[in-house]
Write an enzyme that holds these catalytic residues in place. Structure first.
Site, PDB file in Angstrom:
ATOM      1  CG  HIS A  66      -1.680   1.263   1.421  1.00 38.30           C
ATOM      2  ND1 HIS A  66      -2.511   1.857   0.497  1.00 38.30           N
ATOM      3  CD2 HIS A  66      -1.638   2.103   2.491  1.00 38.30           C
ATOM      4  CE1 HIS A  66      -2.958   3.009   0.992  1.00 38.30           C
ATOM      5  NE2 HIS A  66      -2.443   3.179   2.196  1.00 38.30           N
ATOM      6  CG  HIS A  91       0.784   7.037   4.083  1.00 37.97           C
ATOM      7  ND1 HIS A  91       1.168   6.206   3.065  1.00 37.97           N
ATOM      8  CD2 HIS A  91      -0.487   6.684   4.397  1.00 37.97           C
ATOM      9  CE1 HIS A  91       0.167   5.388   2.764  1.00 37.97           C
ATOM     10  NE2 HIS A  91      -0.853   5.659   3.557  1.00 37.97           N
ATOM     11  CG  ASP A  92      -1.009   4.017   6.420  1.00 38.63           C
ATOM     12  OD1 ASP A  92      -1.620   5.003   6.898  1.00 38.63           O
ATOM     13  OD2 ASP A  92      -1.403   3.381   5.426  1.00 38.63           O
ATOM     14  CD  GLU A  95      -3.915   6.121  12.107  1.00 34.60           C
ATOM     15  OE1 GLU A  95      -3.475   7.220  12.459  1.00 34.60           O
ATOM     16  OE2 GLU A  95      -5.087   5.748  12.308  1.00 34.60           O
ATOM     17  CG  ASP A  96      -1.649   1.431  10.389  1.00 31.81           C
ATOM     18  OD1 ASP A  96      -2.543   1.989  11.059  1.00 31.81           O
ATOM     19  OD2 ASP A  96      -1.718   1.253   9.163  1.00 31.81           O
ATOM     20  CG  ASP A 158      -3.739   6.975   2.122  1.00 31.65           C
ATOM     21  OD1 ASP A 158      -3.515   5.779   1.893  1.00 31.65           O
ATOM     22  OD2 ASP A 158      -4.241   7.400   3.193  1.00 31.65           O
TER      23      ASP A 158
END
Ligand code: MN
Length: 752
Positions: A66, A91-92, A95-96, A158
C-alpha cells in the site's frame, strides 16, 4: 544507486511483488526530472518495510504494498519528489505501528516528519468519525489545517489507492469510503488541478455507490463503441491529412467522457444515454515547435479544423490566453462533423496536456534538468497557495476557488463529541461557548482546548477540540465584551448584562423604599429621590437605584437636613461622581498634594498647561481624553485642581452651562515626552501583506510609542485599532498620513 536499491531489497523473505513494486518506483523516480535523491527513498522503504512486516492488507497482500503504491502515485501521477515519496512510504507507520513522529524526525528530518504527522492527524480519531457526515466542513478543515500542501496531495494519493482496492472491503465500509471520496477528495483533487485523479476518484466512487447504474452506462458505452469509432474516423481522416501536410507533430484521439460525468449529465438534463451527443471529444495534443508560440500553434490548428468543418461560434473556449484557476490551458471548439453531429475539439500542447492531467506539478517537468528539487517544489506550492488565496474573481469558472478564499476567514472547531462548528477567525473560547448556547456562555468559567485548561479569552485555531467549563454561580461580566468577537456573543452578553442591571435596579429601589420607610417625618419620598439624583449627579432614577444596589453611594446621615441643603454645595461631589475625577484626584491627594496647594490658579488668566504639572495640577478628563494640541478648557475642582476637557466635549459643554464660574481658559505649553494615550482606528481593503505594511509604518515612526496593535480581517476588509503614546496632535496627524499612504488603507484617524 544500484547498490542502494539492492541493499534495500536484501531481506531474504521479501515477496517478489514487493521487490518489483519498489523497483518500479525507483525506475519512475529515475525517469523524472527531480534531483536524484535515491538515498532517502530507499531508506524510507526499508524502514516502512520493517515497520509493517508481518501485517497484511485485507486483500492478503503484504501491507507494504500500500505505501509503495501511494508513493508511486505521488511520483508518477502527481509528479512529486523525494521528500513526498519518502513521506508517502512512511505515511501509515505512525498510525499503525509503535513508531512515533519523533522517530521519523530523527531518521528522516523535520520536513518528512511534519508531512507524516499531518497525514497521521488526518486519519483516525475524530477525523475518521466525523468525516462522512460533515464532508463540506471537513473539506474546508483539510485546507485550513495543512500548512504544507503536500500533506493533502499525499492524502489524495492514499485515497486513490484505497479506492482502487476498495473491492476487498465489506460493502458497508465501501459505501462509506466511496461517499467520502465523492464529497471530500474528488473536489479537492479538482481544485488542485489533478484532473485525471479527480475523474478516476469520481468514477470509482460512483461504481461503488451505484453499481447497477455504473454497469448500465459501461454496457451502453461498449455497445455504442462501433458507431462512435466510425463517427470519429470520418471526422479525423481529412484532418489528419491536413495536419500531416502542415508537418505538425501531434497525437489525436477520441476522449470518451467518464462514466460518472455521463451519469451526471443524464441526471442534470434529464436525458437518456442515447440523447447525450458529446460522449466523446477529439483531443489534439501537439509537440510544440520551439520557434513558434504555443498560442499561435493552437490557433493554426484551430483554423485547419474550421476550414474543414462548420464552427459553432458560441462554444469557443480560449483557456490558452487566460488559463483556468487550477492551471488548465487548452483551446476548445465545437464543430459540425461529417455525420451531422456536433463534435468538441480540444487543442493543447504536450505541456498543457500534462498540466491538465497532473496539475501544476507538471510545470517543472519542463524546467531544466536536475534543478534544486525543493526550490522548484516550493515555487509550485506557492503557485497553488496563490490560487487558493487569490482566485481570479472575474470568471464564473472560478466559483469553486472563490469559495475557498472565504475559508480563510473561518475556523473549524470540534465539540468534545466530534461535531464541527464553523466560527469566524479570531474567535475565542467564550465565543464558542455562546455559539453552543447562551446558557453555556453565560455560565462559562474557562475552557479546555485539546485537553489543556485555557482562559475564556483564548483564541481558537482550526482543528481545536474545545470543551467549555461552566459554573452555576457564574454571571456574564462587563470585561467579556473586550474579547468576544462574534456579533452573537456580543448581543447575548449585552442582553444578559442588561438583565442583571435591571435586577439590580429593582434591588436598589427596594433598598431606597426600605430606607424611606424607616426614616420618620419624610412625607414625600419623591422629594428625597430627586434631591439625591441631583446631589450625586445622576440623570435618571434608575442610575441612582443601581448605584445604591452596588453600594457605590450612601444615604445622607441626616435626611431632613439634607433636604434643606442648598444645591450650590453639590457640585464637587457632582464632578467626582459623574465625571470620574475621583481616580485622578486620588493621585493628586497623595504624594503631590503639596504641589497642588502651592500653585494658585488665577481664574481670570489663561492657565498654561506645562508638562511638569501634568497629572499633578491638572489632569485630562476620561470622557474625551484631550492631548497636547487639542482645543481645551479647564474645570476647576474644590481641591484647586484642573480637569482638562476638549472644547467640543459634551460634558464640558454641560459644565460650562451649569458651572460657568469654574471654567478656566487653558493653553498647552508643548510636551517633550510621549505621555498622552491615544488611539488610531483604520480600515481598508484586505490584501496580501497589509498587516505587515501597517506594522512597518507604525514601528518606523520613532516619535510615537505603540502600546497595542490589533488588526482584524473579515470578508475582504480589515479593521484595526492602534493604541499609542504621543506628545501631541501633530504626532497623530503625521502617523495617520503615513498609514494612509499604504495602498488599500481607506481610513486612518484618531479615535475621538
Ligand atoms: Mn494509507
Amino acid at each position: 544507486m544500484e547498490k542502494l536499491v539492492k541493499e534495500a531489497m536484501s531481506d531474504t523473505d521479501m515477496d517478489l511483488q514487493v521487490k518489483e513494486k519498489f523497483e518500479e518506483l525507483i525506475k519512475e523516480y529515475k525517469g523524472s526530472n527531480h534531483r536524484q535523491k535515491f538515498e532517502v527513498i530507499t531508506k524510507a522503504f526499508q524502514f516502512a518495510y520493517q515497520a509493517h512486516k508481518g501485517t497484511n492488507r485485507r486483500s492478503g497482500e503484504p501491507y507494504i504494498m500500500h505505501p509503495l503504491e501511494v508513493a508511486l502515485i505521488a511520483c508518477r501521477e502527481i509528479g512529486l519528489g523525494s521528500t513526498s515519496i519518502a513521506a508517502a512510504l512512511l505515511h501509515d507507520v505512525v498510525e499503525d505501528t509503535d513508531y512515533t513522529v519523533e522517530d521519523i524526525s530523527n531518521l528522516f528530518g523535520e520536513k518528512v516528519a511534519e508531512i507524516v504527522q499531518g497525514l497521521t492527524k488526518m486519519s483516525g480519531g475524530i477525523f475518521a468519525e466525523a468525516a462522512s457526515a460533515q464532508a463540506e466542513n471537513m473539506r474546508k478543515l483539510l485546507l485550513t489545517m495543512s500548512s504544507d500542501i503536500r500533506v493533502i496531495l499525499i492524502k489524495i494519493a492514499d485515497r486513490l489507492h484505497n479506492m482502487r482496492t476498495l473491492g476487498s472491503l465489506l460493502p458497508a465500509k465501501q459505501y462509506k469510503i466511496a461517499g467520502e471520496t465523492m464529497y471530500l477528495y474528488a473536489p479537492l483533487a479538482h481544485r488542485l488541478g489533478l484532473f485525471a485523479i479527480k475523474t478516476e476518484l469520481e468514477d470509482l466512487s460512483f461504481k461503488y455507490e451505484h453499481p447497477e447504474e455504473y454497469a448500465h452506462i459501461e454496457q451502453a458505452l461498449q455497445s455504442s463503441a462501433i458507431n462512435r469509432n466510425s463517427i470519429y474516423e470520418h471526422f479525423a481522416f481529412p484532418l489528419v491529412e491536413k495536419l500531416d501536410a502542415a508537418d505538425i507533430k501531434y497525437e489525436m484521439k477520441a476522449r470518451i467522457k467518464s462514466v460518472y460525468s455521463i451519469w451526471s449529465k443524464m441526471r442534470a438534463k434529464n436525458v437518456s444515454f442515447s440523447e447525450i451527443y458529446d460522449l466523446f471529444a477529439v483531443r489534439i495534443v501537439f509537440d510544440s515547435q520551439p520557434e513558434l508560440e504555443e498560442k499561435k500553434q493552437c490557433w493554426d490548428i484551430y483554423s485547419m479544423v474550421t476550414d474543414l468543418y462548420e464552427l459553432r461560434p458560441d462554444r469557443i473556449r480560449d483557456w490558452v490566453s487566460r488559463p483556468k484557476a487550477n492551471g488548465y490551458q487548452a483551446l476548445h471548439l465545437t464543430v459540425m462533423g461529417p455525420d451531422g453531429q456536433w463534435i468538441e475539439v480540444q487543442i493543447r500542447s504536450r505541456k498543457m496536456d500534462d498540466i491538465a492531467e497532473k496539475g501544476f506539478s507538471a510545470h517543472w517537468k519542463y524546467k531544466e534538468h536536475n534543478v534544486e528539487e525543493e526550490t522548484e517544489l516550493d515555487k509550485w506550492l506557492e503557485t497553488i497557495q496563490e490560487i487558493l488565496e487569490d482566485p481570479n474573481p472575474n470568471a464564473l469558472d472560478f466559483m469553486d476557488t472563490i469559495k475557498l478564499n472565504l475559508y480563510a476567514d473561518e475556523i473549524f472547531v470540534f465539540t468534545p463529541k466530534g461535531d464541527i462548528k464553523t466560527m469566524p477567525q479570531n474567535s475565542t473560547a467564550l465565543d464558542f461557548a455562546y455559539e453552543l448556547h447562551s446558557k453555556i456562555g453565560n455560565h462559562s468559567i474557562g475552557a479546555k482546548v485539546n485537553h489543556k485548561l485555557v482562559p475564556l479569552s483564548h483564541k481558537l485555531l482550526s482543528g481545536d477540540q474545545v470543551e467549555i467549563l461552566t459554573s452555576r454561580s457564574q454571571k456574564p461580566k462587563e470585561e467579556w465584551l473586550d474579547f468576544v468577537t462574534t456579533a452573537i456573543s456580543r448581543t447575548k452578553i449585552e442582553t444578559a448584562l442588561k438583565k442583571i442591571r435591571r435586577d439590580q435596579i429593582k434591588k436598589g429601589e427596594i433598598i431606597f423604599n426600605e430606607f424611606v420607610a424607616q426614616v420618620e417625618g419624610i412625607l414625600d419620598p419623591n422629594l428625597l429621590l430627586n434631591k439625591m439624583i441631583c446631589y450625586f449627579g445622576f440623570l435618571k432614577k434608575d442610575d441612582l437605584y443601581y448605584a445604591l444596589s452596588q453600594n457605590q453611594i450612601a444615604f445622607p446621615a441626616n435626611p431632613k437636613k439634607f433636604l434643606k441643603e442648598k444645591s450650590n454645595n453639590m457640585f464637587a461631589r457632582f464632578v467626582k461622581q459623574a465625571f470620574g475625577a475621583t481616580s485622578k484626584s486620588k493621585d493628586s491627594n497623595s504624594a503631590d498634594a503639596k504641589y497642588v496647594a502651592g500653585e494658585k490658579i488665577d481664574k481670570k488668566k489663561t492657565y498654561i498647561l506645562r508638562e511638569e504639572a501634568f497629572n499633578q495640577n491638572y489632569t485630562v478628563a476620561d470622557c474625551c481624553s484631550p492631548i497636547s494640541g487639542d482645543e481645551v478648557l479647564g474645570f476647576l475642582t474644590d481641591e484647586n485642581s484642573l480637569i482638562v476637557h476638549k472644547r467640543a466635549c459634551v460634558i464640558a459643554l454641560k459644565l460650562k452651562s451649569s458651572f460657568g464660574e469654574r471654567i478656566i481658559s487653558c493653553q498647552w505649553a508643548g510636551h517633550k515626552s510621549a505621555s498622552f494615550q491615544s488611539s488610531i482606528e483604520l480600515h481598508g481593503i484586505d490584501s496580501f501583506g497589509i498587516l505587515n505594511q501597517v506594522t512597518k509604518v507604525v514601528t518606523a515612526d520613532l516619535v510615537v510609542n505603540i502600546t497595542k496593535i490589533n488588526i482584524e480581517t473579515k470578508d475582504g476588509f480589515f479593521e484595526g485599532l492602534i493604541d499609542i503614546l504621543v506628545h501631541d496632535v501633530d504626532d497623530i496627524n503625521v502617523l495617520c498620513g503615513n498609514i494612509l499612504k499604504i495602498k488599500g488603507v481607506k481610513r486612518a484617524s484618531r479615535v475621538q
